[in-house]
Design a protein around this motif. Structure first.
Motif, mmCIF file in Angstrom:
data_model
loop_
_atom_site.group_PDB
_atom_site.id
_atom_site.type_symbol
_atom_site.label_atom_id
_atom_site.label_comp_id
_atom_site.label_asym_id
_atom_site.label_seq_id
_atom_site.Cartn_x
_atom_site.Cartn_y
_atom_site.Cartn_z
ATOM 1 N N GLY A 6 0.812 -1.209 0.000
ATOM 2 C CA GLY A 6 0.000 0.000 0.000
ATOM 3 C C GLY A 6 0.847 1.262 0.000
ATOM 4 O O GLY A 6 0.350 2.347 0.289
ATOM 5 N N HIS A 134 -1.147 4.348 -7.709
ATOM 6 C CA HIS A 134 -2.031 4.642 -6.587
ATOM 7 C C HIS A 134 -3.231 3.699 -6.538
ATOM 8 O O HIS A 134 -3.836 3.506 -5.483
ATOM 9 N N ASP A 135 -3.587 3.099 -7.690
ATOM 10 C CA ASP A 135 -4.691 2.138 -7.699
ATOM 11 C C ASP A 135 -4.393 0.956 -6.772
ATOM 12 O O ASP A 135 -5.293 0.425 -6.114
ATOM 13 N N ARG A 137 -2.631 1.054 -4.106
ATOM 14 C CA ARG A 137 -2.784 1.530 -2.728
ATOM 15 C C ARG A 137 -4.244 1.426 -2.293
ATOM 16 O O ARG A 137 -4.543 1.053 -1.167
ATOM 17 N N ARG A 138 -5.148 1.736 -3.217
ATOM 18 C CA ARG A 138 -6.569 1.612 -2.914
ATOM 19 C C ARG A 138 -6.972 0.149 -2.757
ATOM 20 O O ARG A 138 -7.792 -0.202 -1.911
ATOM 21 N N ALA A 141 -5.870 -0.977 0.650
ATOM 22 C CA ALA A 141 -6.762 -0.454 1.682
ATOM 23 C C ALA A 141 -8.073 -1.222 1.703
ATOM 24 O O ALA A 141 -8.576 -1.610 2.769
ATOM 25 N N THR A 142 -8.638 -1.479 0.523
ATOM 26 C CA THR A 142 -9.917 -2.173 0.440
ATOM 27 C C THR A 142 -9.825 -3.590 1.002
ATOM 28 O O THR A 142 -10.667 -4.014 1.803
ATOM 29 N N HIS A 160 -1.912 7.309 6.885
ATOM 30 C CA HIS A 160 -2.927 8.356 6.860
ATOM 31 C C HIS A 160 -3.059 8.984 8.248
ATOM 32 O O HIS A 160 -3.074 8.277 9.262
ATOM 33 N N THR A 165 -9.680 9.792 5.205
ATOM 34 C CA THR A 165 -8.850 9.538 4.022
ATOM 35 C C THR A 165 -8.809 8.052 3.715
ATOM 36 O O THR A 165 -8.949 7.630 2.570
ATOM 37 N N THR A 166 -8.618 7.250 4.776
ATOM 38 C CA THR A 166 -8.591 5.790 4.595
ATOM 39 C C THR A 166 -9.925 5.288 4.067
ATOM 40 O O THR A 166 -9.974 4.432 3.180
ATOM 41 N N TYR A 169 -10.350 5.488 0.447
ATOM 42 C CA TYR A 169 -9.561 4.566 -0.368
ATOM 43 C C TYR A 169 -10.264 3.232 -0.574
ATOM 44 O O TYR A 169 -9.885 2.460 -1.447
ATOM 45 N N ALA A 171 -12.873 0.474 -1.782
ATOM 46 C CA ALA A 171 -13.389 0.346 -3.146
ATOM 47 C C ALA A 171 -14.638 1.177 -3.401
ATOM 48 O O ALA A 171 -15.516 1.288 -2.560
#
Length: 310
Positions: A6, A134-135, A137-138, A141-142, A160, A165-166, A169, A171
């Motif tokens: 991430g 960055h995708d 990273r999302r 997070a998901t 974060h 913010t989290t 991220y 989905a």
């Protein structure tokens, strides 16, 4: 690397051989850690490295080592500060114009475009799907949040400072689904203690870091998500969450032998219910043996275990 950590693209490209750490747990086990240097939020953080991430890091280190067995020292150009940093054993380096250089964000984006073109993934409108660093990273997070990891721990891993913010991220779904689900979350949050939505304490962070020490079983380690119970009633042979320890392969083979003996007996005694159950167990044992072979190949290439970062 992006998928398993991430990390932001600039954080990943700044990683060096010195970023790899090892933590000695109270149980005596060695836990590999990845140290992310301060970047956007100017906060350093440490990420526990799972076995798949360890294997990736080991391959990177083996690929970039020089003939002397060391990772070459390179100066990295900082596009924000507009200056070169000190010589360090950077992990992401390549040969450029006949000499070694640290991979730049521009070159990295070019690689992403080539990978997207090679994958040839088509969107619903027929256009080529592209993606950015960055995708991932999302995605990280998901998947961590959806697997049961508390969101304030996920925020700590992502670096974060704000939980909102989290949440952003996680989905993206259709607007109506988001609206109804957020309403449901808000209702549930109103009934929960306010201290659940805060910065984790040192004790909570230590518990998360060490939680996998409680997953030790006879055949290896249970990799079920953090904070979740065992849904398979500790039938580890059949559980896909079991990560086999190569040292326990003889135990696995003994279990296979005993299971086949029981299957022969069940056939003789016409215990048809037992036959079906034992045959299913043998099928799962065969899957674990295939897993053991893959792990053995990784070990032969120094892509697993506490020496992978050496």
């Amino acid at each position: 690397m992006l998928r398993r950590t991430g990390a932001r693209i600039e954080e990943m490209l700044e990683l060096t051989h010195l970023s790899l750490r090892q933590y000695q747990a109270p149980t005596g086990d060695t836990v590999p850690l990845l140290q992310i240097s301060p970047s956007k939020t100017d906060h350093e953080r440490v990420i526990p490295a799972d076995p798949d991430l360890v294997a990736v890091l080991a391959r990177i280190i083996r690929r970039i080592r020089g003939s002397d067995g060391r990772v070459p020292l390179l100066q990295r150009y900082d596009f924000h500060e507009r200056c070169f940093g000190p010589p360090l054993p950077h992990l992401f380096q390549r040969v450029s114009l006949g000499r070694l250089a640290v991979i730049s964000p521009t070159y990295f984006n070019q690689l992403f475009k080539k990978l997207a073109a090679r994958a040839a993934l088509i969107d619903v409108d027929g256009s080529l799907i592209t993606f950015s660093a960055h995708d991932f990273r999302r995605v990280f997070a998901t998947e961590t949040v959806n697997s049961g990891l508390p969101i304030h721990i996920a925020a700590k891993l992502l670096g974060h400072l704000d939980l909102n913010t989290t949440q952003g991220y996680v989905a993206v779904y259709p607007e109506e689904v988001i609206r109804h689900y957020r309403a449901f979350i808000d209702q549930g949050r109103a009934r929960r203690p306010r201290d659940e939505y805060r910065e984790p304490t040192d004790a909570e962070w230590a518990e998360f870091r060490d939680h996998f020490q409680l997953r030790k079983v006879a055949l290896g380690t249970c990799d079920r998500p953090y904070g979740t119970p065992c849904h398979h009633e500790h039938a580890c042979i059949r559980c896909p969450m079991l990560r086999l320890d190569l040292a326990q392969v003889p135990r696995l083979l003994q279990i296979e032998t005993n299971t086949r003996e029981r299957l022969d007996e069940a056939h003789r005694m016409h215990w048809l219910g037992e036959v079906a159950a034992l045959e299913e167990s043998l099928r799962h044992i065969d899957v674990k043996k295939q897993q053991a072979e893959r792990l053995r190949q990784q070990t032969q290439h120094d892509e697993s275990g506490p020496t992978a970062f050496g």
